[in-house]
Design a protein around this motif. Structure first.
Motif, short mmCIF file in Angstrom:
data_model
loop_
_atom_site.label_atom_id
_atom_site.label_comp_id
_atom_site.label_asym_id
_atom_site.label_seq_id
_atom_site.Cartn_x
_atom_site.Cartn_y
_atom_site.Cartn_z
N VAL A 140 0.96 -1.13 -0.38
CA VAL A 140 -0.18 -0.05 0.40
C VAL A 140 0.81 1.27 0.17
O VAL A 140 0.86 1.91 -0.55
CB VAL A 140 -0.94 0.19 1.16
N ASP A 141 1.59 0.93 0.88
CA ASP A 141 3.28 2.58 0.30
C ASP A 141 3.22 2.62 -0.20
O ASP A 141 3.71 3.74 -0.93
CB ASP A 141 3.86 2.21 1.64
N GLU A 142 3.63 1.59 -1.55
CA GLU A 142 4.68 1.53 -2.53
C GLU A 142 3.36 2.22 -3.81
O GLU A 142 3.47 2.78 -4.28
CB GLU A 142 4.97 0.45 -3.31
N TYR A 143 2.32 2.01 -3.83
CA TYR A 143 1.00 2.26 -4.23
C TYR A 143 1.12 3.95 -3.66
O TYR A 143 0.43 5.24 -4.96
CB TYR A 143 -0.15 1.66 -3.99
N TYR A 144 0.85 4.53 -2.73
CA TYR A 144 0.62 6.13 -2.31
C TYR A 144 2.42 6.41 -3.09
O TYR A 144 1.27 7.10 -3.60
CB TYR A 144 0.54 5.29 -0.71
N HIS A 145 3.48 5.78 -2.94
CA HIS A 145 4.67 6.95 -3.33
C HIS A 145 4.39 6.71 -5.26
O HIS A 145 4.84 7.85 -5.52
CB HIS A 145 6.02 6.64 -3.23
N ARG A 146 3.38 5.83 -5.67
CA ARG A 146 3.33 5.84 -6.88
C ARG A 146 2.27 7.17 -7.14
O ARG A 146 2.61 7.86 -8.03
CB ARG A 146 2.80 4.70 -7.70
N SER A 147 1.40 7.44 -6.30
CA SER A 147 0.40 8.32 -6.24
C SER A 147 0.71 9.50 -6.46
O SER A 147 0.07 10.84 -6.56
CB SER A 147 -0.79 7.78 -5.72
N ILE A 148 1.94 9.61 -5.66
CA ILE A 148 2.44 11.44 -5.60
C ILE A 148 3.59 11.63 -6.18
O ILE A 148 4.37 12.32 -5.11
CB ILE A 148 2.97 11.56 -3.30
N SER A 149 3.95 10.08 -6.92
CA SER A 149 5.15 10.57 -8.00
C SER A 149 5.31 10.61 -8.96
O SER A 149 6.31 10.62 -9.84
CB SER A 149 6.42 9.00 -7.66
#
Length: 577
Positions: A140-149
């Motif tokens: 989930v953290d990885e998806y989050y970082h993708r969403s803000i990158s």
């Protein structure tokens, strides 16, 4: 289905930022109540979480704000397939995590049709243990970082606004762009620093924690993290430095270069606790990109975050593209202001021509008519004086018009020689020129002579024909001063304006001096000489290059006849200090 409340007391983003969760909306569906509770305990303090107990309830929970769907393997296969098909058809931008120990073939076939999906395996079915929860949290953290990158669409939107911004909207549009980027990146602060002489001046600031305009102090370039990298190679600088690339599809029409691979062994960044700038701002992450115009660093765009996060290579390039857009905008605004100043100067020219030339023209017409009516030639001298004044004004106006720009080329210039030539070109009557310790500068000898000539004329016009004028070297340049009555303090900030004069001059001579100074990137100030006269001090070098002047200074005097130049070191005490 029920909506979980975020725990206000906990903030994963380090250090009490006051934000209850990351701006990332997650829906989790599991048939087992214990698993729903365990997932909520793991995620709700950080993300906005909704839990559902069935596939149909999860389908109802999905909306335009949902960014991640967690699907447990304890649901029936048909319900999971229907839910995944609904995501594929109606919410294709939602990232899916299938959380299972042994996925069923029918579910796996459907997962292949989902655009963004990750299978997170569990050790066994049943209640979720700590290891499984950690694996889920990591995904989930990885998806989050993708969403803000990925800020490509945001950069496109900002570029359209900046390109169409009116002159009085430029600053507002830049700060609006910083806000969009800051919110998209989930950052705490976005800033634009402009390079001043020895500082980085924060001119545009967006701060998540303040709805009001934030005033920050200038920063020394040496105190800003990675300034050498920014200024020498024009490359982005990131803390942390590691490139944790996240894969993105590049959309058609994207402007910019996604960059080249970086050797991780060559990337270093300071520990936030060891760098004063980062420590004072409680920063765990920083991305700074150079703002470059015509191969010159004019500023820095910085994204600051109080939580540690990766800066993928593609994101670095996207922020670099934003920095280029801001640079073009700032340069366009600078050019617009310069054009406005030139237009203002032209308007003042028109005012001077229409007003001041009318006076001698009226004198000419009046005396010409008087001579015609009376036949008396005694007024011829008055006509000649008026004509000479008009000629002087026209020459000065042409000089201002032709020499108002910058220098095309510089070369070493002997100020002693230039000052002497200028004195010889001026009607000096009984005036005297003293020179002392004039050195060599880089500049345009013709324009410097024009400046000296106008300073000498100004001294003779206002201090009288017996004035003594001194041209002397100083620690940071040179000065021209006289022993006349001086310039009142209240007039010193106006004397460089076109058309301004306290006597019978054209009011243009000192304006010419100012244009010469500006063209050389020098500065000039007006003060009082040791004898109470006027003193014009010119700064031609930086403070770091200030010269120490030791020992006796030789002095020469040019007399009124301009035929002799004799050593006058014995008269040193009588001249201006």
């Amino acid at each position: 289905m029920n909506r979980e409340s975020p725990q206000e007391s906990h903030d994963d983003r380090s250090g009490g930022t006051g934000r209850p969760w990351r701006p990332f909306h997650v829906v989790s569906v599991s048939a087992l109540g214990a698993n729903r509770k365990r997932i909520a305990e793991e995620l709700e303090s950080t993300y906005e979480l909704q839990t559902a107990d069935s596939a149909s309830a999860a389908r109802d929970a999905l909306d335009d704000e949902t960014e991640c769907l967690i699907v447990g393997s304890d649901l029936d296969d048909d319900g999971v397939v229907d839910l995944l098909e609904y995501v594929r058809d109606s919410h294709s931008d939602v990232s899916v995590v299938y959380f299972a120990a042994s996925p069923k073939p029918a579910v796996l076939r459907t997962l292949l049709d989902v655009e963004t999906v990750e299978l997170v395996s569990r050790r066994q079915e049943g209640p979720i243990d700590d290891r499984d929860a950690d694996r889920l949290r990591t995904q989930v953290d990885e998806y989050y970082h993708r969403s803000i990158s990925d800020i490509r669409e945001t950069v496109f939107e900002i570029s359209r606004s900046l390109m169409g911004a009116a002159p009085d909207e430029t600053d507002i549009e830049i700060e609006w762009g910083l806000r969009l980027v800051g919110e998209q990146l989930d950052a705490d602060r976005c800033l634009v620093f402009e390079c001043a002489e020895d500082t980085l001046d924060p001119t545009h600031v967006w701060d998540r924690h303040s709805e009001l305009s934030v005033d920050l102090d200038p920063v020394s370039p040496s105190a800003f993290p990675g300034f050498d990298t920014l200024s020498k190679s024009f490359d982005p600088y990131a803390v942390p430095a590691e490139v944790d690339d996240l894969d993105f599809d590049v959309p058609d029409g994207f402007v910019g270069n996604l960059g080249t691979p970086v050797d991780r062994s060559e990337t270093t960044s300071p520990d936030p606790n060891d760098h004063q700038y980062l420590r004072e701002r409680n920063l765990e992450s920083l991305l700074a990109v150079p703002i470059v115009v015509d191969w010159e660093l004019i500023g820095v765009l910085a994204v600051e975050q109080e939580a540690r996060r990766p800066w993928p290579r593609s994101l670095r390039q996207q922020v670099l593209t934003l920095g280029e857009l801001v640079g073009y905008t700032l340069d366009r605004e600078r050019r617009r202001r310069e054009l406005a100043r030139q237009n203002e100067r032209l308007e003042r020219f028109v005012s001077v021509v229409s007003h001041d030339l009318r006076n001698p023209l009226n004198v000419l017409s009046g005396y010409a008519q008087l001579i015609e009516e009376t036949g008396d030639p005694t007024h011829i001298e008055d006509v000649s004086v008026a004509a000479n004044r008009m000629e002087t004004m026209i020459d000065d106006l042409l000089t201002l018009a032709r020499q108002g720009g910058g220098l095309e080329e510089r070369r070493p210039v002997d100020l002693e020689n230039v000052a002497t030539k200028a004195w010889d070109a001026v009607e000096t009557a009984d005036a005297r020129l003293k020179t002392r310790d004039l050195e060599t500068v880089d500049g345009d000898p013709g324009r410097l002579q024009q400046a000296f000539e106008n300073l000498f004329r100004n001294a003779i016009e206002h201090a009288g024909t017996e004035v003594t004028v001194s041209a002397v070297g100083t620690d940071d340049g040179f000065a021209v001063e006289d022993d006349g009555p001086g310039i009142p303090a209240e007039q010193r900030n106006r004397i460089f304006r076109e058309g301004y004069t306290s006597g019978d001059g054209t009011g243009l001579g000192l304006s010419i001096v100012e244009t010469v100074v500006d063209a050389h990137d020098w500065s000039v100030s007006v003060g009082e000489s040791a004898d109470g006269g006027a003193r014009f001090a010119f700064v031609t070098i930086d403070d770091s290059d200030t010269r120490g002047r030791l020992g006796a200074r030789s002095e020469t005097v040019h007399d009124a006849s301009k035929d002799t130049i004799h050593d006058a070191s014995d008269e040193r005490s009588s001249g201006p200090g």
